[in-house]
Motif scaffolding. Sequence first.
Motif, short mmCIF file in Angstrom:
data_model
loop_
_atom_site.label_atom_id
_atom_site.label_comp_id
_atom_site.label_asym_id
_atom_site.label_seq_id
_atom_site.Cartn_x
_atom_site.Cartn_y
_atom_site.Cartn_z
N GLU A 110 0.95 -1.24 -0.21
CA GLU A 110 -0.51 -0.13 0.19
C GLU A 110 1.09 1.15 0.04
N ASP A 111 2.11 1.59 0.56
CA ASP A 111 2.55 2.75 0.68
C ASP A 111 3.27 3.02 -1.08
N VAL A 112 2.82 2.02 -2.15
CA VAL A 112 3.06 2.50 -3.01
C VAL A 112 2.66 3.59 -3.57
N GLN A 113 1.43 2.72 -3.28
CA GLN A 113 -0.17 4.53 -3.51
C GLN A 113 0.06 5.27 -2.66
N ARG A 114 0.88 5.75 -1.71
CA ARG A 114 1.38 6.49 -0.79
C ARG A 114 2.17 7.63 -1.06
N VAL A 115 2.96 6.62 -2.02
CA VAL A 115 4.24 7.78 -3.23
C VAL A 115 2.65 9.26 -4.68
N ASN A 116 1.99 8.71 -4.24
CA ASN A 116 1.29 9.78 -4.88
C ASN A 116 1.40 11.11 -4.78
N ALA A 117 0.48 10.03 -3.39
CA ALA A 117 0.11 12.04 -2.68
C ALA A 117 1.45 12.69 -1.74
N CYS A 118 2.39 12.10 -1.87
CA CYS A 118 3.81 12.88 -1.06
C CYS A 118 4.25 14.25 -2.34
N SER A 119 5.08 14.54 -1.27
CA SER A 119 6.54 15.26 -2.15
C SER A 119 7.76 14.78 -2.07
N VAL A 120 8.23 14.87 -3.08
CA VAL A 120 9.95 14.30 -2.36
C VAL A 120 10.36 15.89 -2.70
N GLY A 121 11.75 15.22 -1.50
CA GLY A 121 12.39 17.06 -1.28
C GLY A 121 13.69 16.54 -2.66
N VAL A 122 14.11 17.33 -3.43
CA VAL A 122 15.06 17.08 -4.30
C VAL A 122 16.22 18.37 -4.18
N THR A 123 16.95 17.82 -4.21
CA THR A 123 18.53 18.04 -3.87
C THR A 123 20.18 17.98 -5.01
N ALA A 124 20.56 18.89 -5.84
CA ALA A 124 21.47 18.34 -6.99
C ALA A 124 22.65 19.61 -6.73
N ALA A 125 23.74 19.74 -7.25
CA ALA A 125 24.64 20.64 -7.05
C ALA A 125 23.65 22.10 -7.84
N ASP A 126 24.57 22.86 -7.14
CA ASP A 126 23.56 24.43 -7.01
C ASP A 126 23.90 24.92 -8.70
N ASP A 127 24.93 24.55 -8.99
CA ASP A 127 24.93 24.63 -10.76
C ASP A 127 25.10 23.95 -11.54
N ASP A 128 24.33 22.42 -10.96
CA ASP A 128 24.09 21.11 -11.77
C ASP A 128 22.45 21.68 -12.37
N GLU A 129 21.82 22.01 -13.24
CA GLU A 129 21.04 22.54 -13.50
C GLU A 129 20.63 20.91 -13.93
N ILE A 130 21.30 20.34 -15.53
CA ILE A 130 20.51 18.64 -15.72
C ILE A 130 19.97 17.61 -14.36
N ALA A 131 21.25 17.29 -13.36
CA ALA A 131 20.97 17.41 -12.57
C ALA A 131 19.85 17.68 -11.52
N TRP A 132 19.42 18.47 -11.63
CA TRP A 132 18.04 19.37 -10.67
C TRP A 132 17.52 18.60 -11.47
N ARG A 133 16.86 19.14 -12.88
CA ARG A 133 16.00 18.86 -14.20
C ARG A 133 15.55 17.14 -13.84
N VAL A 134 16.32 16.22 -13.99
CA VAL A 134 16.06 15.05 -13.77
C VAL A 134 15.76 14.45 -12.90
N GLY A 135 16.27 14.92 -11.41
CA GLY A 135 15.92 14.66 -10.15
C GLY A 135 14.41 14.90 -10.16
N GLU A 136 13.77 15.65 -10.59
CA GLU A 136 12.56 16.02 -11.32
C GLU A 136 11.89 15.05 -11.26
#
Length: 302
Positions: free
Chosen positions: A135-161
């Motif tokens: 049932e936890d797999v469905q909980r993922v649908n309702a949650c936020s996910v904190g994304v962190t990448a290197a400040d200057d690595d926009e590709i990593a930010w976008r891939v994470g998102e």
Amino acid sequence: MDATPRPARLAVGVISAGRVGSVLGAALARSGHVVSAVSAVSRASLRRAEELLPDVPVLSPPEVAASADLVLLAVPDDELPGLVRGLVATGSLRAGQIVVHTSGAQGVEVLRPAAELGALCMALHPVMTFTGRVEDVQRVNACSVGVTAADDDEIAWRVGEALVVEMSAEPVRVPEAARPLYHAALAHGANHLITLVADCADLLRGAGIADAERMLGPLLSAALDNALRHGDRALTGPVARGDAGTVAKHLAVLAGAASDTGVDALPAYRVLALRTAARARAAGLLKPELASEVRTTLEGQA
């Protein structure tokens, strides 16, 4: 047109099949990726792997990492630095891989050894409590996910998102410098809430209430909903009203309950009541003279 990079179908290696790793692995599989391998040692982790990641080979961490395009590191906070160094030392990570960890307390700096190899590194921390069940797999649908990448690595930010969106969750950017305070806030709310609720239920049972959880459910659900909707304006009860006499009775009965029921809730009650009085006073709900009387009562009865 959305310019966010969309990861191709990836071979995902999960290290390890704890509550978070098994659930996120299943969520990534649901979104079309392929879990190529998982590491699991304990009986509980083997059970989760079998239930949530059926037919996925169980391998050692270096083998899992070597098999994957996306390496998901879902281990306890204190184990993460050593795991990363070990995977680098064994040659299990390589340039071009995506390396993700799920720790809330750590940012992306802990993945520097992998980044120096040429891996694309990020932290994806689901803001959710998991039990490691289907049932936890469905909980993922309702949650936020904190994304962190290197400040200057926009590709990593976008891939994470993009990975978060693929799992049907909501990505929220959390800068590296903000990660410790972000995690402290979440732990303070979620972890201490469980302690608070469990203490309340134990105290009710000490008062002879047979089904304490059933009694608490509607009250606490409404309190949480009101707090999220209205903030401090949702404060109620004797502290917010300035009813120092009732607060004094609470302190006395909780002192006795520590010996009668084994639930030592008095220190937590005192600290939270003082914090409640301060917030009620700042919000204009509690008159200064009543706030002073409540505070004196709370601080004077040790």
